[in-house]
Design a protein around this motif. Structure first.
Motif, PDB file in Angstrom:
ATOM      1  N   HIS A 112       4.801  41.907  16.572  1.00  0.00           N
ATOM      2  CA  HIS A 112       4.672  41.124  17.806  1.00  0.00           C
ATOM      3  C   HIS A 112       4.738  39.630  17.488  1.00  0.00           C
ATOM      4  O   HIS A 112       5.433  38.867  18.178  1.00  0.00           O
ATOM      5  N   SER A 113       4.056  39.200  16.440  1.00  0.00           N
ATOM      6  CA  SER A 113       4.011  37.776  16.102  1.00  0.00           C
ATOM      7  C   SER A 113       5.396  37.253  15.745  1.00  0.00           C
ATOM      8  O   SER A 113       5.774  36.137  16.147  1.00  0.00           O
ATOM      9  N   LEU A 114       6.176  38.027  15.014  1.00  0.00           N
ATOM     10  CA  LEU A 114       7.527  37.589  14.657  1.00  0.00           C
ATOM     11  C   LEU A 114       8.438  37.561  15.887  1.00  0.00           C
ATOM     12  O   LEU A 114       9.274  36.653  16.032  1.00  0.00           O
ATOM     13  N   ARG A 115       8.298  38.545  16.769  1.00  0.00           N
ATOM     14  CA  ARG A 115       9.117  38.525  17.989  1.00  0.00           C
ATOM     15  C   ARG A 115       8.755  37.318  18.847  1.00  0.00           C
ATOM     16  O   ARG A 115       9.648  36.626  19.378  1.00  0.00           O
ATOM     17  N   VAL A 116       7.468  37.061  19.004  1.00  0.00           N
ATOM     18  CA  VAL A 116       7.038  35.917  19.803  1.00  0.00           C
ATOM     19  C   VAL A 116       7.594  34.629  19.204  1.00  0.00           C
ATOM     20  O   VAL A 116       8.049  33.735  19.935  1.00  0.00           O
ATOM     21  N   ALA A 117       7.573  34.517  17.880  1.00  0.00           N
ATOM     22  CA  ALA A 117       8.118  33.322  17.237  1.00  0.00           C
ATOM     23  C   ALA A 117       9.612  33.185  17.521  1.00  0.00           C
ATOM     24  O   ALA A 117      10.099  32.084  17.824  1.00  0.00           O
ATOM     25  N   ARG A 118      10.361  34.284  17.431  1.00  0.00           N
ATOM     26  CA  ARG A 118      11.805  34.210  17.716  1.00  0.00           C
ATOM     27  C   ARG A 118      12.036  33.799  19.168  1.00  0.00           C
ATOM     28  O   ARG A 118      12.872  32.930  19.460  1.00  0.00           O
ATOM     29  N   PHE A 119      11.317  34.431  20.088  1.00  0.00           N
ATOM     30  CA  PHE A 119      11.489  34.097  21.494  1.00  0.00           C
ATOM     31  C   PHE A 119      11.143  32.626  21.743  1.00  0.00           C
ATOM     32  O   PHE A 119      11.865  31.901  22.446  1.00  0.00           O
ATOM     33  N   ALA A 120      10.021  32.177  21.181  1.00  0.00           N
ATOM     34  CA  ALA A 120       9.572  30.799  21.410  1.00  0.00           C
ATOM     35  C   ALA A 120      10.592  29.795  20.880  1.00  0.00           C
ATOM     36  O   ALA A 120      10.838  28.754  21.514  1.00  0.00           O
ATOM     37  N   LEU A 121      11.193  30.096  19.745  1.00  0.00           N
ATOM     38  CA  LEU A 121      12.187  29.180  19.186  1.00  0.00           C
ATOM     39  C   LEU A 121      13.423  29.074  20.071  1.00  0.00           C
ATOM     40  O   LEU A 121      13.964  27.988  20.279  1.00  0.00           O
ATOM     41  N   VAL A 122      13.882  30.195  20.585  1.00  0.00           N
ATOM     42  CA  VAL A 122      15.045  30.163  21.483  1.00  0.00           C
ATOM     43  C   VAL A 122      14.710  29.373  22.751  1.00  0.00           C
ATOM     44  O   VAL A 122      15.502  28.530  23.208  1.00  0.00           O
ATOM     45  N   LEU A 123      13.553  29.619  23.313  1.00  0.00           N
ATOM     46  CA  LEU A 123      13.150  28.915  24.527  1.00  0.00           C
ATOM     47  C   LEU A 123      13.009  27.414  24.276  1.00  0.00           C
ATOM     48  O   LEU A 123      13.451  26.584  25.089  1.00  0.00           O
ATOM     49  N   ALA A 124      12.390  27.060  23.152  1.00  0.00           N
ATOM     50  CA  ALA A 124      12.151  25.650  22.853  1.00  0.00           C
ATOM     51  C   ALA A 124      13.444  24.909  22.533  1.00  0.00           C
ATOM     52  O   ALA A 124      13.618  23.752  22.927  1.00  0.00           O
ATOM     53  N   ARG A 125      14.357  25.567  21.823  1.00  0.00           N
ATOM     54  CA  ARG A 125      15.647  24.922  21.563  1.00  0.00           C
ATOM     55  C   ARG A 125      16.370  24.679  22.888  1.00  0.00           C
ATOM     56  O   ARG A 125      16.962  23.609  23.100  1.00  0.00           O
ATOM     57  N   GLY A 126      16.300  25.639  23.787  1.00  0.00           N
ATOM     58  CA  GLY A 126      16.896  25.440  25.109  1.00  0.00           C
ATOM     59  C   GLY A 126      16.236  24.331  25.889  1.00  0.00           C
ATOM     60  O   GLY A 126      16.840  23.739  26.799  1.00  0.00           O
ATOM     61  N   ASP A 127      14.994  24.016  25.553  1.00  0.00           N
ATOM     62  CA  ASP A 127      14.250  22.956  26.225  1.00  0.00           C
ATOM     63  C   ASP A 127      14.425  21.599  25.555  1.00  0.00           C
ATOM     64  O   ASP A 127      13.841  20.615  25.993  1.00  0.00           O
ATOM     65  N   GLY A 128      15.206  21.560  24.472  1.00  0.00           N
ATOM     66  CA  GLY A 128      15.505  20.287  23.833  1.00  0.00           C
ATOM     67  C   GLY A 128      14.597  19.885  22.692  1.00  0.00           C
ATOM     68  O   GLY A 128      14.606  18.719  22.276  1.00  0.00           O
ATOM     69  N   PHE A 129      13.815  20.803  22.139  1.00  0.00           N
ATOM     70  CA  PHE A 129      12.956  20.467  21.005  1.00  0.00           C
ATOM     71  C   PHE A 129      13.806  20.085  19.794  1.00  0.00           C
ATOM     72  O   PHE A 129      14.873  20.655  19.562  1.00  0.00           O
TER      73      PHE A 129
END
Length: 212
Positions: free
Chosen positions: A34-51
Motif C-alpha cells: 500500500h505504501s509503495l502504491r500511495v507513493a507512486r500515485f502521489a508522485l504522478v499527482l504532484a508532477r501533474g500539479d507542477g512540483f
C-alpha cells in the motif's frame, strides 16, 4: 508512472531508507505494498500539479513512510477483518505521530516529516490525528495550537496530495474488511470529499485490477 517507479527504485536503494522499508515489509506485506502504491500515485499527482524534483523527492519519502508508525501497532489490529473497537482505534490513531518520530531522523529529507502526518487531515470521517510524538503528549489546547501552525504552501499541498493518494488506494483496494470500489465511483466520491485536489486524479490511470 514510469518516472515515479524510477524515483522510488532509487530511494529504496538508499542506505538510510532501505532498512526502514524492509522493517515495514517484514511487519506487514499489505501495508508495505500500500505504501509503495500511495507513493507512486502521489508522485504522478504532484508532477501533474507542477512540483519540482526536490519537492517530489520529499513527497516520495513521506508517502513511502506515511504508515511507518504502524510498526508500533499490534499487527493483529492492522489485519483485523472486522470493525475496530475503541481501544484499537486509539492504537491506530497513533501511527501518523509515530511515523513523524521515525522521519525526523532523515537528515537528507528535512520536509518529509512535515508532509507525512497530513495524510489523514482531509478525511472528514476521522478525528484529527496527532502530528508528532511531542504533540501527542501535549494537552488538547496545545495540540490544537500546533495544528494551526503555519506550513509552507507546497508542504501543505503535498500533504493534501498524499491524503488523496492514500484515500484513493484505500478505496480501490481489496482489504480484509471490504471489497474494492469501482474506480469511477471512487473518483466521484473523492471529488466531493477533496475538491481542492481530487481533479488531479485526471493524471492517474486506474489500475488494471484491484490492488491487495
Amino acid at each position: 508512472m514510469r518516472e515515479a517507479r524510477r524515483l522510488l527504485a532509487e530511494l529504496l536503494a538508499r542506505p538510510d531508507l532501505r532498512p526502514l522499508m524492509n522493517r515495514l515489509r517484514e511487519y506487514d506485506g499489505s501495508t508495505y505494498r500500500h505504501s509503495l502504491r500511495v507513493a507512486r500515485f502521489a508522485l504522478v499527482l504532484a508532477r501533474g500539479d507542477g512540483f519540482d524534483d526536490a519537492q517530489l523527492r520529499e513527497l516520495a519519502v513521506a508517502a513511502m513512510m506515511h504508515d511507518l508508525g504502524k510498526l508500533s501497532v499490534d499487527p493483529g489490529v492492522v489485519r483485523k477483518p472486522g470493525p475496530l473497537d475503541d481501544r484499537e482505534r486509539d492504537e491506530i490513531r497513533r501511527h501518523p505521530a509515530e511515523s513523524v518520530d521515525w522521519l525526523r531522523g532523515l537528515a537528507a529529507f528535512p520536509e518529509a516529516h512535515r508532509i507525512a502526518p497530513l495524510h489523514h487531515e482531509m478525511q472528514g470521517q476521522h478525528a484529527p490525528y496527532p502530528r508528532s510524538g511531542t504533540e501527542r503528549r501535549k494537552p488538547d489546547d496545545a495540540r490544537e495550537a500546533e495544528r494551526r501552525r503555519q506550513l509552507p504552501a507546497w508542504v501543505r499541498r503535498a500533504g493534501h496530495i498524499l491524503a488523496l493518494a492514500d484515500r484513493y488506494d484505500a478505496l480501490i483496494s481489496r482489504r480484509p474488511y471490504k471489497d474494492p470500489w469501482p474506480d469511477p465511483e471512487v473518483r466521484a466520491v473523492l471529488l466531493r470529499e477533496m475538491p481542492a485536489v481530487a481533479p488531479l486524479l485526471d493524471h492517474l490511470r486506474p489500475p488494471e485490477r484491484p490492488p491487495r
